[in-house]
Write an enzyme that holds these catalytic residues in place. Structure first.
Site, PDB file in Angstrom:
ATOM      1  N   HIS A  67      29.733  42.823  73.775  1.00  0.00           N
ATOM      2  CA  HIS A  67      28.903  41.705  74.254  1.00  0.00           C
ATOM      3  C   HIS A  67      29.152  40.435  73.439  1.00  0.00           C
ATOM      4  O   HIS A  67      28.212  39.715  73.093  1.00  0.00           O
ATOM      5  CB  HIS A  67      27.419  42.092  74.211  1.00  0.00           C
ATOM      6  CG  HIS A  67      27.036  43.093  75.262  1.00  0.00           C
ATOM      7  ND1 HIS A  67      27.129  42.831  76.607  1.00  0.00           N
ATOM      8  CD2 HIS A  67      26.583  44.368  75.164  1.00  0.00           C
ATOM      9  CE1 HIS A  67      26.741  43.893  77.299  1.00  0.00           C
ATOM     10  NE2 HIS A  67      26.415  44.850  76.457  1.00  0.00           N
ATOM     11  N   ASP A 117      25.589  48.378  71.848  1.00  0.00           N
ATOM     12  CA  ASP A 117      25.653  49.075  73.134  1.00  0.00           C
ATOM     13  C   ASP A 117      26.878  48.641  73.935  1.00  0.00           C
ATOM     14  O   ASP A 117      27.423  47.570  73.731  1.00  0.00           O
ATOM     15  CB  ASP A 117      24.382  48.788  73.951  1.00  0.00           C
ATOM     16  CG  ASP A 117      24.233  47.309  74.283  1.00  0.00           C
ATOM     17  OD1 ASP A 117      24.431  46.490  73.365  1.00  0.00           O
ATOM     18  OD2 ASP A 117      23.923  46.974  75.435  1.00  0.00           O
ATOM     19  N   GLU A 118      27.271  49.496  74.858  1.00  0.00           N
ATOM     20  CA  GLU A 118      28.234  49.189  75.915  1.00  0.00           C
ATOM     21  C   GLU A 118      29.531  48.580  75.394  1.00  0.00           C
ATOM     22  O   GLU A 118      30.070  47.639  75.982  1.00  0.00           O
ATOM     23  CB  GLU A 118      27.587  48.262  76.957  1.00  0.00           C
ATOM     24  CG  GLU A 118      26.404  48.903  77.661  1.00  0.00           C
ATOM     25  CD  GLU A 118      25.774  48.005  78.703  1.00  0.00           C
ATOM     26  OE1 GLU A 118      25.263  48.530  79.698  1.00  0.00           O
ATOM     27  OE2 GLU A 118      25.793  46.769  78.524  1.00  0.00           O
ATOM     28  N   LEU A 119      30.054  49.131  74.328  1.00  0.00           N
ATOM     29  CA  LEU A 119      31.340  48.666  73.804  1.00  0.00           C
ATOM     30  C   LEU A 119      32.472  49.284  74.623  1.00  0.00           C
ATOM     31  O   LEU A 119      32.592  50.500  74.698  1.00  0.00           O
ATOM     32  CB  LEU A 119      31.486  49.034  72.334  1.00  0.00           C
ATOM     33  CG  LEU A 119      32.858  48.771  71.716  1.00  0.00           C
ATOM     34  CD1 LEU A 119      33.146  47.275  71.664  1.00  0.00           C
ATOM     35  CD2 LEU A 119      32.935  49.381  70.323  1.00  0.00           C
TER      36      LEU A 119
END
Length: 780
Positions: free
Chosen positions: A248, A311-313
């Site tokens: 992100h 998160d969400e790497l």
């Protein structure tokens, strides 16, 4: 046509107040429900209250705002005294674990109201409770307040709200106004998500390039951040900022491309989703930058915690550099923990960070459901880490308040008994708005069934986890046709399944997720071989250090105009779960939840500054191009509709290429709460009233058709009108002259088919009547 019954349930909800029976008396007035409430003899008039000119000025100012006719005076004859007693009045910054308890006594032996608390925060909670009690009594037409004693304290010390200003920012005045609503809901943490792929919203004196190149035209100054922290502290609210890395980071790459894995972003990111950008953990300059930023943040944010995201790497940037994924993440987390510890800060991160490298003092925020924290998916990790729960509390999704309220915070129930060996199995598939949902259905000869849901769709480095397991009941045996009806909550929301299957053959059915229904197919699999393979539920290791949780409001579909609509009243349902979970009166409290939330929202709009109803009315006027009569007629139609549930709207926009910051939030779906209050009440009112309301709606359809045709932004809703006509006709049939068991089987089947067909999305909306009619059909 104006539908007058839209907002009249509030007074009716409080009409059955009876003295000295706390739940029956105040069950329609208080959210969150207090830890202990007991009736006592005596009563006090609702008028003529006064407060001595003593105690903290901020507390007296709050009392005057929440109790508008309260007089502040040194002495008064014939008045009802409100005594405010605080043991420790010294100014302080709120911290995790502060004493927030209070005692509220109404009609003491001296004929007074006495509010006592160890700290200012508890006294503020008590004033909100007193204001709600007074509001409920006035709604019921009372002139007195019966005697009560409330002993109250939060069950969980961390009760938060995540606000995403990185995607769609909030004006600073709107952000600070939000603090009053949080305090009214007894929340005590503002989780400030200030940076993401779309923008870096917090300016930096040390790194001016962040605002200049990554701010996307809007940044909060450090002085504004200090003001936010100070105003929050006055209300007992801690501000925890989030530095969302190592993924992100698209916006960061615009300002500091040297800190990212190549290739660095070249232009601002307007879309939403997961993008292939990650910081380069090999660069010592990255940690120098973070250290400098944390030094600056430490001067602004006094709280002991900083959220580091995680998160969400997406793994591709690190793979291109030849970096081992698990070891690289562990090393990055360890460096971050060291930088925070050197500044006296504790680490908070999303649950993907669980694994080696986390210090014992870290806090994990669980957003992917209980399965994300299974004991066997992170070998060697100590499960005594403190936890926060956000799974089930995402308010940007369009779930019901009851779903959020039912979401458990505490240890999950023990695994259910396994199915018998040889249980029949089917692979279930349903095409959702964007993704394919897959599950495994198991049924045994004892008439029991279990459903195992699996995650589908695009994932990230740590995102492939099971979603949920439901233990459900069916009818039939393993070798005969099963006619299965199951309902439960899962990590995707409310789930309901209708299907017919045979042990060795295919089947079909309907799967409901939230307020949408999807056709599903079932393909037979080999039967289970032994008891161990049939065990469908997952063992979750004990988690004794649960700190609480946070509601989350991500802003892909939330601009300032939608803020209060998305928060209220569902934020109160989450707040009650965080404050008093579990309550001894849980069953009764859940049954009264819609009316309690309605009354509490009306109180918040009158005394706290919540603008949910006003936001709705402004949006209706805009949709009707300023025509007041048409806006009033649209209000009636709006009562029958609600936004498509879960992430269906997000996925629909993504499928059509509209999932980005340039998509205007100006549809009727953007101007409605997550669920229709009228539809929720339809099964609670008398049969004649229900029939009369349904008939009025049926008669209004021609008027609504003309309304939709007059206004361009409403014309996409025209295909909904035939569906509404069919539902209203069905409703009149179900509410007229029918007793349980009186509906013929063929007509029941046709009614069920009508409901399945109606629960589809049109212009991001779904008829709210479907679930109300389903409840009535099931009762018959």
């Amino acid at each position: 046509m104006s539908i007058a019954f839209m907002d009249e349930g509030e007074a009716a909800a409080a009409a059955d107040l009876k003295p000295l029976k706390p739940l029956q008396t105040w069950g329609h007035s208080l959210v969150p429900w207090p830890a202990e409430l007991k009736g006592r003899t005596g009563e006090l008039p609702l008028a003529g209250w006064c407060c001595p000119e003593e105690g903290p000025l901020a507390l007296r100012a709050l009392a005057r705002r929440l109790l508008p006719d309260l007089q502040t005076t040194a002495a008064a004859e014939g008045k009802v005294w409100l005594r405010l007693e605080i043991s420790d009045t010294s100014p302080a910054i709120p911290q995790l674990g502060d004493d927030e308890s209070y005692r509220l006594e109404i009609a003491t032996a001296e004929g007074e109201i006495r509010l006592s608390a160890p700290r200012l925060w508890g006294a503020q909670h008590g004033l909100h409770t007193l204001s709600q009690l007074r509001h409920g009594a006035l709604l019921a037409g009372r002139t007195t307040l019966p005697g009560l004693r409330i002993e109250d304290a939060p069950r969980h010390p961390w009760r938060g709200l995540l606000v995403d200003v990185a995607r769609r920012p909030l004006p600073f005045e709107t952000l600070t106004r939000l603090l009053d609503g949080m305090a009214a809901a007894r929340l005590n943490v503002l989780h400030w998500h200030v940076c993401d792929d779309q923008a870096w919203r917090l300016a930096s004196d040390r790194h001016p390039e962040l605002a200049a190149r990554a701010g996307a035209g809007f940044s909060y100054s450090l002085d504004q951040a200090r003001s936010l922290v100070a105003q929050a502290a006055e209300r007992g609210i801690r501000v925890v900022p989030e530095l969302d890395l190592p993924g992100h980071c698209w916006a960061l790459g615009l300002a500091r491309p040297d800190l990212l894995c190549p290739p660095a972003p070249q232009q601002a990111q307007r879309g939403f989703g997961i993008f292939g950008a990650a910081v380069d953990p090999r660069q010592e300059a990255l940690y120098d930058f973070i250290a400098s930023l944390l030094d600056e943040w430490a001067e602004v944010f006094p709280d002991a915690f900083v959220h580091i995201g995680g998160d969400e790497l997406t793994p591709e940037p690190w793979r291109r550099l030849g970096l081992p994924l698990a070891e690289t993440q562990s090393g990055y987390v360890r460096r971050m923990a060291e930088l925070l510890a050197a500044r006296g800060k504790r680490l908070v991160g999303w649950d993907e960070l669980r694994g080696p490298g986390l210090p014992e003092a870290a806090v994990l925020q669980c957003w992917r459901g209980a399965a994300a924290l299974q004991a066997d998916d992170a070998p060697g990790q100590d499960l005594t880490l403190a936890l926060l729960r956000s799974a089930g509390f995402y308010l940007d999704q369009f779930h019901s308040a009851a779903f959020h309220w039912r979401t458990p915070l505490s240890q999950p129930a023990p695994p259910s008994p396994p199915l018998a060996p040889g249980a029949a199995r089917w692979r279930l598939q349903a095409a959702l708005t964007l993704h394919l949902l897959q599950a495994e259905l198991r049924c045994d000869a004892r008439g029991r069934a279990q459903l195992l849901l699996q995650a589908q769709g695009p994932g990230s480095l740590h995102n492939e986890v099971p979603l949920h397991t439901l233990s459900i009941e069916g009818t039939g045996t393993a070798d005969l046709p099963w006619r299965l009806r199951a309902r439960g909550d899962c990590d995707l929301g409310e789930l309901e399944l209708w299907c017919t299957v045979v042990a060795q053959g295919p089947g079909e059915g309907v799967l409901r997720l939230g307020n949408l229904r999807h056709r599903c197919t079932l393909q037979a699999l080999e039967p289970t071989e032994d008891e161990a393979a049939a065990r469908a539920t997952t063992h979750i290791a004990p988690r004794p250090r649960l700190l609480g949780g946070e509601a989350a409001l991500w802003s892909e579909l939330v601009a300032p105009a939608q803020l209060d609509l998305r928060l209220w009243p569902r934020l109160l349902a989450v707040a009650e779960r965080l404050w008093s979970d579990p309550a001894p009166e849980a069953a009764a409290l859940e049954s009264t939840l819609p009316t309690r939330l309605g009354a509490a929202q009306a109180w918040a709009e009158q005394h706290v500054g919540v603008q949910a109803r006003a936001s709705m009315q402004r949006a209706w006027a805009a949709l009707c191009e300023g025509d007041a009569g048409d806006a009033l007629s649209l209000a009636g139609l709006a009562a029958l509709l609600e936004p498509a549930g879960g992430y269906a709207r997000h996925h629909d926009k993504k499928r059509e290429g509209r999932y980005h910051l340039d998509e205007p939030l100006n549809r009727l779906a953007d101007a409605l709460p997550a669920e229709s209050a009228w539809a929720l009440r339809l099964n609670q009112i008398s049969l004649p009233d229900a029939c009369a309301q349904l008939q009025r709606c049926r008669e209004a359809l021609p008027e609504w058709q003309a309304l939709l045709q007059r206004h361009a932004r409403l014309r996409p809703l025209l295909p909904l009108l035939p569906t509404l006509a069919a539902l209203l006709d069905l409703g009149l049939r179900l509410w007229q002259d029918l007793a349980p068991g009186a509906l013929p089987a063929a007509e029941r089947a046709q009614a069920q088919a009508t409901l399945h067909a109606a629960a589809q999305m049109v212009d991001e909306l779904v008829p709210a009547l479907v679930q109300a009619l389903q409840t009535r059909l099931d009762a018959l």
